[in-house]
Design a protein around this motif. Structure first.
Motif, mmCIF file in Angstrom:
data_model
loop_
_atom_site.group_PDB
_atom_site.id
_atom_site.type_symbol
_atom_site.label_atom_id
_atom_site.label_comp_id
_atom_site.label_asym_id
_atom_site.label_seq_id
_atom_site.Cartn_x
_atom_site.Cartn_y
_atom_site.Cartn_z
ATOM 1 N N ARG A 1 -0.806 85.604 0.721
ATOM 2 C CA ARG A 1 -1.142 84.919 1.981
ATOM 3 C C ARG A 1 -2.009 83.720 1.601
ATOM 4 O O ARG A 1 -3.219 83.736 1.767
ATOM 5 C CB ARG A 1 -1.900 85.852 2.911
ATOM 6 N N LEU A 2 -1.359 82.714 1.081
ATOM 7 C CA LEU A 2 -2.046 81.566 0.510
ATOM 8 C C LEU A 2 -2.919 80.849 1.533
ATOM 9 O O LEU A 2 -2.465 80.517 2.623
ATOM 10 C CB LEU A 2 -1.016 80.592 -0.071
ATOM 11 N N LYS A 3 -4.169 80.650 1.155
ATOM 12 C CA LYS A 3 -5.101 79.869 1.963
ATOM 13 C C LYS A 3 -5.496 78.639 1.158
ATOM 14 O O LYS A 3 -5.724 78.729 -0.051
ATOM 15 C CB LYS A 3 -6.344 80.684 2.310
ATOM 16 N N GLU A 4 -5.588 77.522 1.835
ATOM 17 C CA GLU A 4 -5.947 76.273 1.165
ATOM 18 C C GLU A 4 -7.306 76.382 0.473
ATOM 19 O O GLU A 4 -7.483 75.883 -0.636
ATOM 20 C CB GLU A 4 -5.957 75.124 2.181
ATOM 21 N N SER A 5 -8.258 77.072 1.096
ATOM 22 C CA SER A 5 -9.590 77.208 0.483
ATOM 23 C C SER A 5 -9.511 77.994 -0.826
ATOM 24 O O SER A 5 -10.227 77.687 -1.782
ATOM 25 C CB SER A 5 -10.570 77.877 1.450
ATOM 26 N N SER A 6 -8.640 79.000 -0.881
ATOM 27 C CA SER A 6 -8.476 79.768 -2.114
ATOM 28 C C SER A 6 -7.860 78.915 -3.213
ATOM 29 O O SER A 6 -8.279 78.988 -4.379
ATOM 30 C CB SER A 6 -7.603 81.001 -1.874
ATOM 31 N N LEU A 7 -6.890 78.116 -2.865
ATOM 32 C CA LEU A 7 -6.260 77.239 -3.844
ATOM 33 C C LEU A 7 -7.277 76.234 -4.385
ATOM 34 O O LEU A 7 -7.358 76.020 -5.597
ATOM 35 C CB LEU A 7 -5.060 76.519 -3.229
ATOM 36 N N ARG A 8 -8.077 75.639 -3.505
ATOM 37 C CA ARG A 8 -9.106 74.688 -3.957
ATOM 38 C C ARG A 8 -10.107 75.368 -4.890
ATOM 39 O O ARG A 8 -10.500 74.810 -5.906
ATOM 40 C CB ARG A 8 -9.826 74.066 -2.760
ATOM 41 N N PHE A 9 -10.523 76.595 -4.529
ATOM 42 C CA PHE A 9 -11.491 77.324 -5.353
ATOM 43 C C PHE A 9 -10.888 77.671 -6.712
ATOM 44 O O PHE A 9 -11.549 77.540 -7.747
ATOM 45 C CB PHE A 9 -11.958 78.580 -4.622
ATOM 46 N N ALA A 10 -9.621 78.082 -6.719
ATOM 47 C CA ALA A 10 -8.936 78.387 -7.980
ATOM 48 C C ALA A 10 -8.883 77.146 -8.865
ATOM 49 O O ALA A 10 -9.106 77.232 -10.079
ATOM 50 C CB ALA A 10 -7.530 78.918 -7.707
ATOM 51 N N LEU A 11 -8.631 75.996 -8.274
ATOM 52 C CA LEU A 11 -8.571 74.753 -9.054
ATOM 53 C C LEU A 11 -9.947 74.365 -9.591
ATOM 54 O O LEU A 11 -10.058 73.848 -10.703
ATOM 55 C CB LEU A 11 -7.979 73.630 -8.210
ATOM 56 N N GLU A 12 -11.002 74.634 -8.825
ATOM 57 C CA GLU A 12 -12.358 74.387 -9.333
ATOM 58 C C GLU A 12 -12.636 75.253 -10.556
ATOM 59 O O GLU A 12 -13.216 74.778 -11.541
ATOM 60 C CB GLU A 12 -13.404 74.684 -8.247
ATOM 61 N N LEU A 13 -12.235 76.512 -10.491
ATOM 62 C CA LEU A 13 -12.418 77.402 -11.637
ATOM 63 C C LEU A 13 -11.620 76.906 -12.844
ATOM 64 O O LEU A 13 -12.109 76.932 -13.977
ATOM 65 C CB LEU A 13 -12.016 78.830 -11.282
ATOM 66 N N ARG A 14 -10.392 76.468 -12.614
ATOM 67 C CA ARG A 14 -9.557 75.949 -13.710
ATOM 68 C C ARG A 14 -10.229 74.747 -14.374
ATOM 69 O O ARG A 14 -10.196 74.608 -15.583
ATOM 70 C CB ARG A 14 -8.169 75.533 -13.198
ATOM 71 N N ARG A 15 -10.837 73.868 -13.560
ATOM 72 C CA ARG A 15 -11.535 72.708 -14.130
ATOM 73 C C ARG A 15 -12.689 73.137 -15.028
ATOM 74 O O ARG A 15 -13.074 72.417 -15.940
ATOM 75 C CB ARG A 15 -12.042 71.785 -13.019
ATOM 76 N N LEU A 16 -13.240 74.326 -14.775
ATOM 77 C CA LEU A 16 -14.317 74.871 -15.613
ATOM 78 C C LEU A 16 -13.765 75.689 -16.786
ATOM 79 O O LEU A 16 -14.508 76.406 -17.440
ATOM 80 C CB LEU A 16 -15.243 75.753 -14.764
ATOM 81 N N GLN A 17 -12.454 75.599 -17.014
ATOM 82 C CA GLN A 17 -11.780 76.310 -18.101
ATOM 83 C C GLN A 17 -11.742 77.819 -17.901
ATOM 84 O O GLN A 17 -11.644 78.577 -18.868
ATOM 85 C CB GLN A 17 -12.424 75.974 -19.456
ATOM 86 N N VAL A 18 -11.834 78.278 -16.653
ATOM 87 C CA VAL A 18 -11.704 79.703 -16.343
ATOM 88 C C VAL A 18 -10.224 79.988 -16.117
ATOM 89 O O VAL A 18 -9.602 79.365 -15.242
ATOM 90 C CB VAL A 18 -12.519 80.097 -15.081
ATOM 91 N N PRO A 19 -9.632 80.904 -16.877
ATOM 92 C CA PRO A 19 -8.220 81.246 -16.651
ATOM 93 C C PRO A 19 -8.036 81.865 -15.262
ATOM 94 O O PRO A 19 -8.848 82.679 -14.819
ATOM 95 C CB PRO A 19 -7.921 82.281 -17.735
ATOM 96 N N VAL A 20 -6.966 81.465 -14.594
ATOM 97 C CA VAL A 20 -6.664 81.955 -13.247
ATOM 98 C C VAL A 20 -5.263 82.551 -13.241
ATOM 99 O O VAL A 20 -4.322 81.942 -13.745
ATOM 100 C CB VAL A 20 -6.763 80.820 -12.209
ATOM 101 N N VAL A 21 -5.162 83.748 -12.659
ATOM 102 C CA VAL A 21 -3.873 84.411 -12.469
ATOM 103 C C VAL A 21 -3.606 84.458 -10.969
ATOM 104 O O VAL A 21 -4.465 84.884 -10.195
ATOM 105 C CB VAL A 21 -3.885 85.845 -13.042
ATOM 106 N N ALA A 22 -2.424 84.011 -10.566
ATOM 107 C CA ALA A 22 -2.022 84.046 -9.169
ATOM 108 C C ALA A 22 -1.058 85.211 -8.950
ATOM 109 O O ALA A 22 -0.142 85.407 -9.742
ATOM 110 C CB ALA A 22 -1.352 82.737 -8.774
ATOM 111 N N LEU A 23 -1.306 85.969 -7.898
ATOM 112 C CA LEU A 23 -0.406 87.053 -7.504
ATOM 113 C C LEU A 23 0.304 86.634 -6.226
ATOM 114 O O LEU A 23 -0.326 86.093 -5.317
ATOM 115 C CB LEU A 23 -1.197 88.335 -7.229
ATOM 116 N N GLY A 24 1.603 86.899 -6.137
ATOM 117 C CA GLY A 24 2.295 86.553 -4.903
ATOM 118 C C GLY A 24 3.789 86.571 -5.040
ATOM 119 O O GLY A 24 4.348 87.095 -6.005
ATOM 120 N N ASP A 25 4.437 85.967 -4.065
ATOM 121 C CA ASP A 25 5.891 85.895 -4.047
ATOM 122 C C ASP A 25 6.340 84.596 -4.714
ATOM 123 O O ASP A 25 5.520 83.845 -5.256
ATOM 124 C CB ASP A 25 6.406 86.001 -2.604
#
Length: 133
Positions: free
Chosen positions: A58-82
């Motif tokens: 259930r993708l939320k724009e705020s979650s996507l923005r937060f995930a991208l902020e983490l990626r910019r800090l070199q934190v690996p991100v795993v997305a779960l979904g369809d």
């Protein structure tokens, strides 16, 4: 002594969060739960978390923005979904996507590889303490 990998889990669905906590902690991870929209700046400094898992079903724009902020800090991100949410995540630069329902063995292996931690060893009945996994 090596610390347990600290994984930020961002999920809206209560049962998914309960399952993630149980499954990941049972595999030796330290879990920091968070609901979408409750993003904390405590996670936005180096070393705060080793990796993050986002429920993009259930993708939320705020979650996507937060995930991208983490990626910019070199934190690996795993997305779960369809397929659709995985496509959105990949277009945003999040390469590690897994389908729902969650295969916790696969997720655990991916997280360990992303954070460069050795696989945990098991002891007790039927375990393999001291042997590589």
């Amino acid at each position: 002594m090596q610390k347990d990998p600290k994984i930020l889990v961002v999920a809206e669905e209560p049962m998914l969060m309960v399952d993630m906590l149980s499954e990941l902690e049972g595999r030796g991870f330290s879990v920091e739960p968070m609901k979408p929209g409750e993003q904390s700046h405590n996670c936005l400094h180096p070393g705060a978390v080793d990796a993050a898992v986002f429920d993009f079903h259930r993708l939320k724009e705020s979650s996507l923005r937060f995930a991208l902020e983490l990626r910019r800090l070199q934190v690996p991100v795993v997305a779960l979904g369809d397929d659709h949410s995985s496509d959105v995540a990949r277009r945003a630069g999040i390469e590690d996507c897994l389908p729902m329902p969650v295969d916790y063995d696969r997720l655990s292996e991916l997280l360990l590889a992303l954070v460069h931690f050795p696989a945990p060893t098991h002891d007790g009945a039927g375990g393999h303490a001291g042997s590589p996994v």
